[in-house]
Design a protein around this motif. Sequence first.
Motif, mmCIF file in Angstrom:
data_model
loop_
_atom_site.group_PDB
_atom_site.id
_atom_site.type_symbol
_atom_site.label_atom_id
_atom_site.label_comp_id
_atom_site.label_asym_id
_atom_site.label_seq_id
_atom_site.Cartn_x
_atom_site.Cartn_y
_atom_site.Cartn_z
ATOM 1 N N ARG A 179 54.292 13.687 7.203
ATOM 2 C CA ARG A 179 55.040 13.204 6.050
ATOM 3 C C ARG A 179 54.182 13.039 4.804
ATOM 4 N NH1 ARG A 179 57.933 7.253 5.791
ATOM 5 N NH2 ARG A 179 58.841 7.440 3.706
ATOM 6 N N ARG A 180 52.993 12.457 4.942
ATOM 7 C CA ARG A 180 52.174 12.146 3.770
ATOM 8 C C ARG A 180 50.755 11.813 4.207
ATOM 9 N NH1 ARG A 180 54.931 6.186 2.414
ATOM 10 N NH2 ARG A 180 55.105 5.559 4.605
ATOM 11 N N TRP A 181 49.851 11.870 3.223
ATOM 12 C CA TRP A 181 48.438 11.616 3.461
ATOM 13 C C TRP A 181 47.947 10.479 2.577
ATOM 14 C CZ3 TRP A 181 45.526 14.073 7.146
ATOM 15 C CH2 TRP A 181 46.111 15.201 7.746
ATOM 16 N N ALA A 182 47.119 9.643 3.145
ATOM 17 C CA ALA A 182 46.355 8.680 2.367
ATOM 18 C C ALA A 182 44.922 9.172 2.307
ATOM 19 C CB ALA A 182 46.400 7.298 3.003
ATOM 20 N N GLY A 183 44.269 8.908 1.197
ATOM 21 C CA GLY A 183 42.892 9.333 1.056
ATOM 22 C C GLY A 183 42.041 8.252 0.452
ATOM 23 N N ALA A 184 40.749 8.262 0.800
ATOM 24 C CA ALA A 184 39.767 7.392 0.158
ATOM 25 C C ALA A 184 39.037 8.235 -0.876
ATOM 26 C CB ALA A 184 38.793 6.827 1.186
ATOM 27 N N VAL A 185 39.149 7.814 -2.131
ATOM 28 C CA VAL A 185 38.572 8.580 -3.234
ATOM 29 C C VAL A 185 37.661 7.660 -4.037
ATOM 30 C CG1 VAL A 185 39.058 10.055 -5.220
ATOM 31 C CG2 VAL A 185 40.706 9.955 -3.320
ATOM 32 N N PRO A 186 36.356 7.765 -3.854
ATOM 33 C CA PRO A 186 35.432 6.919 -4.621
ATOM 34 C C PRO A 186 35.366 7.352 -6.083
ATOM 35 C CG PRO A 186 34.227 8.435 -3.210
ATOM 36 C CD PRO A 186 35.675 8.586 -2.864
#
Length: 292
Positions: A172-179
Motif C-alpha cells: 500500500r505505501r512506504w515510510a522512509g527515514a530521510v536525514p
Amino acid sequence: MQMSHEITSMAELRRSCSGDGLLLWASQGLPPGRPGRRPGHGVRRVRAWRRGDAVAVAAPFLSCRDRLAIHGPADQVAPLVRDVLAEVGTTFRLIGSEDLVAAVADRIDELALLRTFGWMETDRPAIRTAGGSRQPAEVARWLDSSWSAPVAELLAETYPGSYARPGLAGVRRWAGAVPSDGILAAVAADAWSAPDVGYIAGVVARTQLQGQGYAAAAFRLVLDTLVAEHGRAALMVAAENAPAVRLYRQCGLSWRSLAAAGVASRHSVIRGDRTPVAERISDQACMTGSGT
C-alpha cells in the motif's frame, strides 16, 4: 462425523478462531463472494472453513505465496486441511503455530515441514525506551510516489529478496527515514494489511547506515500508524535475524513461533489425482528480515 463448513463472515471467523491474528491477517477481510463458488475469469479469492474447533483460511498469493493459515486441535485440523487442499489445490502451504503445523504434517503423509520462523504482533504503539531512538521521529515520513525509484534501488542494493516492492499488488505505501542530506536511509512498508491486522514488510536500512537508528525510525512510524488504523500490527521474521527481533521486541511486539509445511513431492495425491505443485519461491525472500 463432523463436516467442513465454509465461513462466510468476519464475525464468524473471529469467533471461530478466537481472534487469532494470523488467521485474521490471512482473511484479508474475506472479500465478498458466494460460498462454494469460484470466481470466474481465473480470479481467486480468500476463503475460510471450520470443522469442529478447527479453522483454516486459504489466501491466494498473500505476500507472494498461496497460504493456508490454520488454527485449532491437530486431530481436527488435519482432516480439515485435507478437505481444503482438495478444494483449493496443493499450491497452498500451511502456516500456523509451530507445534500445530508439525502435528498436522505428521498426520498427512504428503506434507513436509519447510521451516520455522516468528510471527510478532502488538496492539499498542511502539514503546519508546529510555533515552529514545538514535534518530528523531521527524527523520521518518510517509513517502509519495516520487520515491518509488529510490525505494526500489535501496531494496535492490540491500534486500533483493524482499517481496514488498513499490507497485506490487497489496503493497500500500512506504515510510522512509530521510536525514538532512536527503538520501533515503531506510524504509518500511504497509503491505498486505487486513482490516483487523496491519502488516509490516520490507524493513531495511542502507548498508553503510545500519545500526544508526534509521530503520527503527521508519519501522516505528509504520507500526504506530497501523496500530491506530487496524487495532494491531504484525510481521514475520526469522529467528536468526537477531537485530530485527531485538528491535521489534524493544518496540513491544510479542513473539510466536510459527512453521510452514507444504506438499513434499512434485505431485500430490491429496485430491486423489496427480496435481502439479507450483515451483517454490526461495525461502529467503518473504519475511521481514528473511524469508518464509
